[in-house]
Design an enzyme around this catalytic site. Structure first.
Site, short mmCIF file in Angstrom:
data_model
loop_
_atom_site.label_atom_id
_atom_site.label_comp_id
_atom_site.label_asym_id
_atom_site.label_seq_id
_atom_site.Cartn_x
_atom_site.Cartn_y
_atom_site.Cartn_z
N ASN A 1 -14.79 -9.71 12.03
CA ASN A 1 -13.62 -10.88 12.35
C ASN A 1 -14.17 -12.12 11.45
O ASN A 1 -15.00 -12.22 10.84
CB ASN A 1 -13.89 -11.12 14.01
CG ASN A 1 -15.30 -11.39 14.44
OD1 ASN A 1 -15.88 -12.32 13.81
ND2 ASN A 1 -15.88 -10.68 15.17
N PRO B 1 -22.65 -2.73 22.81
CA PRO B 1 -23.31 -3.34 24.01
C PRO B 1 -22.83 -4.70 24.22
O PRO B 1 -22.67 -5.42 23.21
CB PRO B 1 -24.95 -3.40 23.44
CG PRO B 1 -24.66 -3.16 22.16
CD PRO B 1 -23.52 -2.50 21.80
N ASP B 2 -22.77 -5.19 25.42
CA ASP B 2 -22.56 -6.66 25.65
C ASP B 2 -23.83 -7.62 25.64
O ASP B 2 -24.29 -7.31 26.74
CB ASP B 2 -21.41 -6.68 26.85
CG ASP B 2 -20.98 -8.26 26.93
OD1 ASP B 2 -21.87 -9.21 27.05
OD2 ASP B 2 -19.64 -8.39 27.05
N ILE B 3 -24.11 -8.04 24.70
CA ILE B 3 -25.50 -8.78 24.62
C ILE B 3 -25.61 -9.75 25.50
O ILE B 3 -26.89 -9.54 26.24
CB ILE B 3 -25.59 -9.28 23.17
CG1 ILE B 3 -25.44 -8.10 21.98
CG2 ILE B 3 -26.95 -10.04 23.02
CD1 ILE B 3 -25.25 -8.58 20.59
O1 C5P Z 1 -16.00 -10.87 26.24
P1 C5P Z 1 -16.03 -11.92 25.06
O2 C5P Z 1 -16.25 -11.35 23.68
O3 C5P Z 1 -14.70 -12.65 25.18
O4 C5P Z 1 -17.26 -12.90 25.65
C1 C5P Z 1 -17.65 -13.78 24.82
C2 C5P Z 1 -19.01 -14.13 25.00
O5 C5P Z 1 -19.88 -12.98 25.35
C3 C5P Z 1 -19.60 -15.06 24.07
O6 C5P Z 1 -20.62 -15.78 24.49
C4 C5P Z 1 -20.33 -13.87 23.06
O7 C5P Z 1 -21.31 -14.27 22.19
C5 C5P Z 1 -20.65 -12.77 24.14
N1 C5P Z 1 -20.75 -11.36 23.65
C6 C5P Z 1 -21.93 -10.67 23.51
N2 C5P Z 1 -21.87 -9.58 23.37
C7 C5P Z 1 -20.60 -8.77 23.16
C8 C5P Z 1 -19.38 -9.62 23.18
C9 C5P Z 1 -19.55 -10.76 23.55
O8 C5P Z 1 -22.89 -11.22 23.76
N3 C5P Z 1 -20.49 -7.29 22.72
#
Ligand code: C5P
Length: 403
Positions: free
Chosen positions: A218, A313-315
């Site tokens: 992105n 994974p959602d970090i």
């Molecule tokens: O769900 P979204 O991407 O809009 O969420 C944004 C927030 O979540 C930001 O703080 C981003 O750094 C974190 N994030 C993350 N891992 C992901 C997706 C988003 O840590 N896979």
């Protein structure tokens, strides 16, 4: 009893100290002094006069400071690594300890005939001297006149202490103990609002490989994360920045870990989150990655190409789930219903604070406006340069993590 006051620990974090050693018996105490500076989070670079090397070896000082020792003004190799003018500019403080009567006389007269005296006249940082000499030499009217001259020019004079001397005399002239010098040096700096706090920040985009030459990514520039890292370090925090591929230089005093994919970012975060007080997820992590790991470049033989993607994974959510969860700050770049969508994310990801902003305005821009959202508050930080906005954001964070 602590080795030195907690305030010393805090106000010396990230400070850059030139420790100048001159040829006195107290030079051996510089080993301990350097260790204490490092313990307080300061970075030390050592410059020694020729006489100092008779009392303590440059190798010892190099090992303890972790940096090459400056010995000679005319050393081309050292000058190529960090020249004396660059070194003079680098410093937040020059401490000459021990400072002999001869060295004090030389700098009182503006001489610059070796590396250390040159640094003294080339720097615009504060300069402190810790005199160390025989009591009669200390009492000498010439020495006292030289010290008055230095004090008048704004030099700080730390000590000397009183007591038994190496030569058997008793009186004034002992160098202050390393702990006392550390406290005096710390007193020259303000305690930053985030002093002693540990931050882990993610920034930039991630890249998810499709094949060895192509990826999904992105437009994130990393500028917001780097501004936050820079400002947090300037406020005294110890900052680890886990960064996706960006075109930015590492801010001073920030430890940077480069990663490429979301999975690598997660691993690096988890390896460093243990002692963190604050986690800020600024990274624009790719939501999906190709399911197949293709080893060869995909050929464009067919008209259609279907890529199967799986969720990354959602970090930030992983960090929020930790038993010893730090204060977790997230970002939400939205194209519509910015605040409403932001609040949903705050709750869903169990964040303590979230900054919501317009996705279309942010990427690669030097300025930003955000809405700060917590469980019980909501307010605007108006458009400004990302460093200015970062400082405002960190004020909110520091209020919440005050001990
Ligand atoms: O769900 P979204 O991407 O809009 O969420 C944004 C927030 O979540 C930001 O703080 C981003 O750094 C974190 N994030 C993350 N891992 C992901 C997706 C988003 O840590 N896979």
């Amino acid at each position: 009893m602590p080795e030195f006051s907690t305030v010393s620990m805090l106000s010396l974090t990230n400070k850059r100290i030139i420790l100048g050693i001159t040829g006195g018996i107290a030079a051996y105490k510089c080993a301990e002094l350097t260790r204490l500076f490092a313990k307080a989070g300061a970075e030390v670079r050592v410059a020694m006069t020729k006489a100092a090397t008779e009392f303590i070896t440059p190798l010892t000082m190099q090992a303890l400071s972790g940096n090459r020792v400056s010995l000679d003004l005319l050393d081309t190799e050292a000058e190529a690594a960090m020249g004396h003018i660059e070194l003079a500019r680098w410093a937040d403080l020059v401490l000459v300890a021990p400072a002999t009567a001869d060295f004090i006389a030389r700098i009182a007269h503006g001489q610059a005939d070796d590396i250390l005296s040159t640094l003294v006249i080339a720097t615009s940082a504060p300069i402190a001297v810790a005199p160390a000499m025989n009591q009669a030499m200390w009492a000498d009217s010439g020495t006292q006149a030289n010290l008055s001259e230095l004090a008048e020019r704004g030099f700080k004079i730390f000590g000397p202490g009183e007591g038994e001397q190496a030569c058997g005399d008793v009186g004034l002239g002992r160098m202050l103990e390393p702990e006392q010098l550390i406290d005096h040096c710390a007193g020259l700096f303000e305690v930053g609002q985030l002093a002693g706090k540990r931050f882990v920040i993610t920034g930039g985009p991630t890249r998810e490989a499709i094949d060895p030459v192509r990826f999904i990514s992105n437009h994130s520039s990393g500028k917001m994360a780097y501004a936050l890292a820079q400002e947090a370090a300037a406020a005294g925090a110890q900052v680890t920045l886990v960064s996706g591929p960006v075109n930015l230089s590492t801010p001073d005093s920030v430890t940077r870990i480069d990663v490429t994919s979301a999975e690598e970012m997660l691993t690096a975060v988890m390896e460093n989150i243990n002692e963190a007080d604050v986690f800020i997820g600024v990274a624009a992590v790719a939501d999906y990655r190709p399911k197949q790991q293709v080893k060869e470049k995909i050929k464009k033989d067919s008209e259609d190409l279907n890529l199967e993607l799986i969720k990354n994974p959602d970090i930030i959510s992983e960090v929020s789930k930790l038993d010893s969860k730090p204060f977790v700050v997230g970002f939400a770049a939205e194209t519509n219903s910015i605040v409403e969508n932001g609040r949903v994310k705050l709750e869903k990801k169990n964040l303590d604070l979230l900054f919501a902003n317009s996705a279309t305005e942010t990427f690669n821009s030097d300025s930003i406006s955000v809405t700060a959202i917590s469980s019980d508050q909501e307010f605007e930080i108006p458009t400004a340069n990302k460093n200015v906005v970062a400082r405002e954001m960190l004020k909110l964070v520091s209020e919440s993590v005050k001990s």
